[in-house]
Each structure stands twice: as C-alpha cells, then as structure tokens.
Motif scaffolding. Structure first.
Motif, PDB file in Angstrom:
ATOM      1  N   GLU A   1     -17.625   0.383  15.091  1.00  0.00           N
ATOM      2  CA  GLU A   1     -16.420   0.607  15.292  1.00  0.00           C
ATOM      3  C   GLU A   1     -15.686   0.659  13.956  1.00  0.00           C
ATOM      4  OE1 GLU A   1     -15.128  -2.071  19.343  1.00  0.00           O
ATOM      5  OE2 GLU A   1     -15.161  -3.049  17.343  1.00  0.00           O
ATOM      6  N   LEU A   2     -16.071  -0.324  12.748  1.00  0.00           N
ATOM      7  CA  LEU A   2     -15.488   0.039  11.513  1.00  0.00           C
ATOM      8  C   LEU A   2     -16.046   1.429  10.970  1.00  0.00           C
ATOM      9  CD1 LEU A   2     -13.973  -1.232   9.162  1.00  0.00           C
ATOM     10  CD2 LEU A   2     -15.969  -2.647   8.466  1.00  0.00           C
ATOM     11  N   LEU A   3     -17.340   1.612  10.995  1.00  0.00           N
ATOM     12  CA  LEU A   3     -18.054   2.853  10.455  1.00  0.00           C
ATOM     13  C   LEU A   3     -17.169   4.215  11.201  1.00  0.00           C
ATOM     14  CD1 LEU A   3     -19.794   4.731   8.993  1.00  0.00           C
ATOM     15  CD2 LEU A   3     -21.453   4.401  10.970  1.00  0.00           C
ATOM     16  N   THR A   4     -17.011   4.037  12.507  1.00  0.00           N
ATOM     17  CA  THR A   4     -16.247   5.046  13.331  1.00  0.00           C
ATOM     18  C   THR A   4     -14.966   5.402  12.835  1.00  0.00           C
ATOM     19  OG1 THR A   4     -17.755   4.717  15.323  1.00  0.00           O
ATOM     20  CG2 THR A   4     -15.756   5.864  15.426  1.00  0.00           C
ATOM     21  N   ALA A   5     -14.399   4.440  12.397  1.00  0.00           N
ATOM     22  CA  ALA A   5     -12.962   4.267  11.802  1.00  0.00           C
ATOM     23  C   ALA A   5     -12.838   5.012  10.464  1.00  0.00           C
ATOM     24  CB  ALA A   5     -12.162   2.969  11.528  1.00  0.00           C
ATOM     25  N   PHE A   6     -13.878   4.811   9.377  1.00  0.00           N
ATOM     26  CA  PHE A   6     -14.018   5.499   8.394  1.00  0.00           C
ATOM     27  C   PHE A   6     -14.345   7.017   8.435  1.00  0.00           C
ATOM     28  CE2 PHE A   6     -14.587   1.461   6.183  1.00  0.00           C
ATOM     29  CZ  PHE A   6     -13.757   1.585   4.945  1.00  0.00           C
ATOM     30  N   LEU A   7     -15.166   7.052   9.573  1.00  0.00           N
ATOM     31  CA  LEU A   7     -15.544   8.693   9.710  1.00  0.00           C
ATOM     32  C   LEU A   7     -14.426   9.650  10.282  1.00  0.00           C
ATOM     33  CD1 LEU A   7     -19.080   8.039  11.207  1.00  0.00           C
ATOM     34  CD2 LEU A   7     -18.625   8.533   8.800  1.00  0.00           C
ATOM     35  N   ARG A   8     -13.795   8.718  11.234  1.00  0.00           N
ATOM     36  CA  ARG A   8     -12.445   9.420  11.781  1.00  0.00           C
ATOM     37  C   ARG A   8     -11.352   9.992  10.424  1.00  0.00           C
ATOM     38  NH1 ARG A   8     -10.390  12.336  15.284  1.00  0.00           N
ATOM     39  NH2 ARG A   8      -8.369  11.883  16.231  1.00  0.00           N
ATOM     40  N   GLU A   9     -11.186   8.957   9.877  1.00  0.00           N
ATOM     41  CA  GLU A   9     -10.385   9.216   8.503  1.00  0.00           C
ATOM     42  C   GLU A   9     -10.926  10.601   7.663  1.00  0.00           C
ATOM     43  OE1 GLU A   9      -7.249   8.352   8.143  1.00  0.00           O
ATOM     44  OE2 GLU A   9      -7.393   6.787   9.932  1.00  0.00           O
TER      45      GLU A   9
END
Length: 171
Positions: free
Chosen positions: A8-16
C-alpha cells in the motif's frame, strides 16, 4: 503502529508519480521558463527536481545516508522537459526495487533517525519525508500549470490525475 502495509505504501508513491506525469502533460507549451516570483524555481527547474527527488529521498531514508538523494541532482540539470515522463518511470522502477528489498517487519519495526534527529519507524520515516515531499511537489506542479495559463485543469487533475470529464462523481 504502521497502518499501511508495504504494498500500500509503495502504491501510494507510484500513484503520486503517475499524477505528476499527468500534470506534466497539462503544462502550457510555452511555460518552461515560468516562475511565480523571482527566486522560485521555474517550471523546468521544478520538473528537474521532481525527476529524481522521490526515489532519492526513499533511498536516503532506507539507508540513512542523507546525501544520497543528491546523486540525482548532479544529472537533473541536463534533463529536458520532454524526458520528464521517462525519468519518472525510472523512479517508479527504482522504488519497486527498493521496496522489494524491504520486509513488512523492517518497514514496521526498524528504527531510523531522520535528518532532523527524530527517531521513527522506517515506515513513518518514509511517510514523513519522501511521501510528504512528493505530495507537496505534485501540488506545486499543479499550481504552476494553473498559474502558467492552464485554466482547464481542476481538482480532479491534482488529486486523482484525471481530467474532470473522465472523473467519476463522488457520492
């Protein structure tokens, strides 16, 4: 306690990063030298900074080597605006690689000391420093695009990385 897991943390970075790429495509064609006031970064300088900052900060937090993020700075000044999307895709690749090297337990329990001296869990450090930075600079990129003349972008572009006519209504 860490509320997000590693994925989830990685996905948040990738989304930004994806939103930054979306906003790049919303910049007016003649806006690269635009700067809101003297002394602030130009659009091009902002793109150059964003092009390495997130992966550099994540690596710096993970390795507790605060100068690591500056490795990208030496090369960023040569970045052409047209190369921004590719540079952002490279950051996504680097982030996937960095996160793959970490366990859930490391993110939750490993302690790191932030540059300002505070000791936090690795997960909190990733949220407090690189994640907050990419969110802030994403917002700055949105505001620069608007101030440089793109009056057609809206909240949906900034927060979801979509054009308003393709955004689904929130109920």
């Amino acid at each position: 306690m860490m509320l997000l897991n590693k994925e989830e943390l990685l996905t948040a970075f990738l989304r930004e990063i994806d939103i930054c790429i979306h906003l790049y495509h919303k910049l007016p064609a003649d806006s690269l030298e635009f700067r809101p006031t003297p002394g602030q970064r130009s659009v091009l300088e902002l793109l150059q900074y964003i092009s390495y900052m997130t992966a550099g900060f994540v690596k710096a937090v993970v390795q507790e080597e605060w100068e690591l993020y500056r490795c990208g700075e030496a090369n960023c000044h040569d970045l052409k605006a047209s190369d921004f999307p590719e540079a952002m895709e490279e950051q996504k690749r680097l982030l996937r690689e960095l996160f793959a090297s970490l366990s859930e337990d490391q993110i939750r329990a490993r302690r790191v000391t932030m540059p300002w001296g505070e000791e936090v869990s690795l997960g909190a450090g990733l949220l407090e420093f690189p994640y907050r930075c990419i969110v802030g600079y994403r917002m700055q990129l949105f505001l620069y695009a608007k101030a440089a003349g793109n009056s057609d972008i809206s909240t949906a572009n900034c927060w979801a990385g979509v054009d308003v006519n393709t955004a689904k209504a929130v109920k």
